[in-house]
Design an enzyme around this catalytic site. Structure first.
Site, PDB file in Angstrom:
ATOM      1  N   ASP A   1      30.672  47.362  44.848  1.00 37.13           N
ATOM      2  CA  ASP A   1      30.203  47.699  43.419  1.00 37.13           C
ATOM      3  C   ASP A   1      28.761  47.120  43.760  1.00 37.13           C
ATOM      4  OD1 ASP A   1      32.610  48.696  43.049  1.00 37.13           O
ATOM      5  OD2 ASP A   1      33.197  47.132  41.533  1.00 37.13           O
TER       6      ASP A   1
ATOM      7  N   ASN B   1      40.595  46.139  43.444  1.00 24.95           N
ATOM      8  CA  ASN B   1      40.919  45.361  42.213  1.00 24.95           C
ATOM      9  C   ASN B   1      42.581  44.950  41.815  1.00 24.95           C
ATOM     10  OD1 ASN B   1      38.051  45.355  42.275  1.00 24.95           O
ATOM     11  ND2 ASN B   1      38.232  46.997  40.666  1.00 24.95           N
TER      12      ASN B   1
ATOM     13  N   GLU C   1      41.571  57.380  43.529  1.00 27.36           N
ATOM     14  CA  GLU C   1      40.309  57.408  44.414  1.00 27.36           C
ATOM     15  C   GLU C   1      40.590  57.474  45.870  1.00 27.36           C
ATOM     16  OE1 GLU C   1      37.130  54.667  41.967  1.00 27.36           O
ATOM     17  OE2 GLU C   1      38.447  53.400  42.852  1.00 27.36           O
TER      18      GLU C   1
ATOM     19  N   ASN D   1      43.648  55.323  30.289  1.00 30.26           N
ATOM     20  CA  ASN D   1      42.907  54.923  29.395  1.00 30.26           C
ATOM     21  C   ASN D   1      42.935  55.988  28.210  1.00 30.26           C
ATOM     22  OD1 ASN D   1      40.840  56.361  30.143  1.00 30.26           O
ATOM     23  ND2 ASN D   1      39.778  54.740  31.083  1.00 30.26           N
TER      24      ASN D   1
ATOM     25  N   ASP E   1      31.443  42.126  30.846  1.00 30.18           N
ATOM     26  CA  ASP E   1      31.450  43.482  31.810  1.00 30.18           C
ATOM     27  C   ASP E   1      33.027  44.017  31.775  1.00 30.18           C
ATOM     28  OD1 ASP E   1      31.629  45.268  34.064  1.00 30.18           O
ATOM     29  OD2 ASP E   1      31.033  43.609  35.412  1.00 30.18           O
TER      30      ASP E   1
ATOM     31  N   ASP F   1      42.279  48.019  35.926  1.00 29.55           N
ATOM     32  CA  ASP F   1      42.968  47.782  36.942  1.00 29.55           C
ATOM     33  C   ASP F   1      43.810  46.454  36.757  1.00 29.55           C
ATOM     34  OD1 ASP F   1      41.555  50.015  38.165  1.00 29.55           O
ATOM     35  OD2 ASP F   1      39.947  48.481  38.678  1.00 29.55           O
TER      36      ASP F   1
HETATM   37  O1  RIB Z   1      37.947  50.368  38.008  1.00 30.79           O
HETATM   38  C1  RIB Z   1      36.893  49.714  38.280  1.00 30.79           C
HETATM   39  C2  RIB Z   1      36.410  49.955  39.699  1.00 30.79           C
HETATM   40  O2  RIB Z   1      36.094  51.490  39.764  1.00 30.79           O
HETATM   41  C3  RIB Z   1      35.223  49.559  40.132  1.00 30.79           C
HETATM   42  O3  RIB Z   1      35.214  48.274  40.947  1.00 30.79           O
HETATM   43  C4  RIB Z   1      34.340  50.637  41.052  1.00 30.79           C
HETATM   44  O4  RIB Z   1      34.472  50.147  42.421  1.00 30.79           O
HETATM   45  C5  RIB Z   1      35.058  51.980  40.625  1.00 30.79           C
HETATM   46  O5  RIB Z   1      35.941  52.102  41.596  1.00 30.79           O
END
Ligand code: RIB
Length: 281
Positions: free
Chosen positions: A13, A43, A135, A176, A224, A230
């Site tokens: 990130d 995460n 992802e 969400n 943040d 996650d």
């Molecule tokens: O959910 C947060 C994550 O989404 C971040 O860490 C970023 O890498 C994206 O994948």
């Protein structure tokens, strides 16, 4: 201690901590540039490990320096990375993230090697639970839904089209508010529990279209919000697999998600079991 496999993404990130989030076409300057390990799969894996699970992460990274940086905290945290393999000629996934003083963010992901996590080189993990997000290729998630026999959680993020069979098979779906709107009536196909988070608002757990539990995340000073969803997903999975009652599991997950917003970075802010239990009691 439940065993959990995460089949998911690893990103580095790159974060701009800015005075505000840019509107389309706007340039915001004077940001502070930071970098953190991230990726929804990574995460979730580290969040579950910090909460007491024994975690293995199945993922793909590039053969580049970003991979070492992206995997550093997972390695230090004791997550099994033996199935986290490098892919030749691909870059490690990268997320470009702008974070405002309120903790709100905007994220753009260049998935790179994450898109190479294909079913043809995967074995079905023998764990109590398995968590996926979107992802990695949706075909991989569909393959998991067909072959995995344990508690199966899918975090439908980022929102994209997915086989109804995945929704029917999953024991737990997490979305969400934005994703919930995007999927709309499709979510009626959920065969198990459906958890919906609403930032600082009330999260719900539903089954068969009926809400069976509600919980308000504890108030915190958010800096943040990256990785909060996650953390919630991992915590809810850990709690349910441990046999916690749904209402207690939802409160536990809300506490974990809130705590994850109190520091900069996705993985740098993941709470320990003791920290979450303290807030959730
Ligand atoms: O959910 C947060 C994550 O989404 C971040 O860490 C970023 O890498 C994206 O994948």
């Amino acid at each position: 201690m439940p065993s959990i496999a995460v089949i998911g993404s690893v990103n580095l990130d790159i974060v701009a901590k800015a005075a505000k989030l840019p509107a389309p076409g706007e340039t915001v300057t004077d940001a502070e540039l930071l970098s953190f390990p991230g990726g929804k799969g990574a995460n979730q894996a580290l969040a579950a490990q910090r909460l007491g699970a024994d975690v293995t992460l199945i993922a793909r990274v590039g053969e580049d320096a970003s991979a070492d940086a992206a995997l550093a905290l997972l390695q230090a945290g004791g997550v099994d990375l033996s199935n986290c393999k490098p892919v030749r000629d691909k870059a490690t996934g990268t997320a470009l993230i702008a974070v405002a003083p309120s903790g709100e963010n905007q994220i753009v992901v260049a998935p790179g090697a994450n898109r190479s996590l294909n079913p043809d080189d995967l074995d079905v993990p023998d764990t109590d639970a398995l968590i996926c997000q979107l992802e990695v290729p949706v075909d991989t998630v569909a393959w998991v839904a067909r072959h995995y026999g344990g508690f199966f959680c899918v975090n439908l993020a980022p929102a994209m089209r997915i086989d109804a069979a995945v929704l029917q098979r999953a024991d737990l779906i997490v979305v969400n508010e934005t994703e919930s709107e995007w999927y709309g009536a499709t979510l009626a196909a959920c065969g198990g529990l459906l958890a919906t988070t609403r930032g600082a608002g009330t999260a719900t757990l539903a089954q068969g279209g009926e809400i069976i539990a509600e919980a308000k995340p504890p108030a915190v000073d958010a800096v943040d919000t990256t990785g909060a969803g996650d953390t919630f997903t991992a915590a809810l999975t850990v709690a349910l697999v441990e046999g916690m009652e749904p209402a207690d599991a939802l409160s536990f997950a809300c506490a974990a998600g809130s705590l994850a917003t109190t520091k900069m970075g996705a993985q740098t802010s993941l709470p320990t079991r003791a920290e979450v239990s303290d807030v959730a009691k």
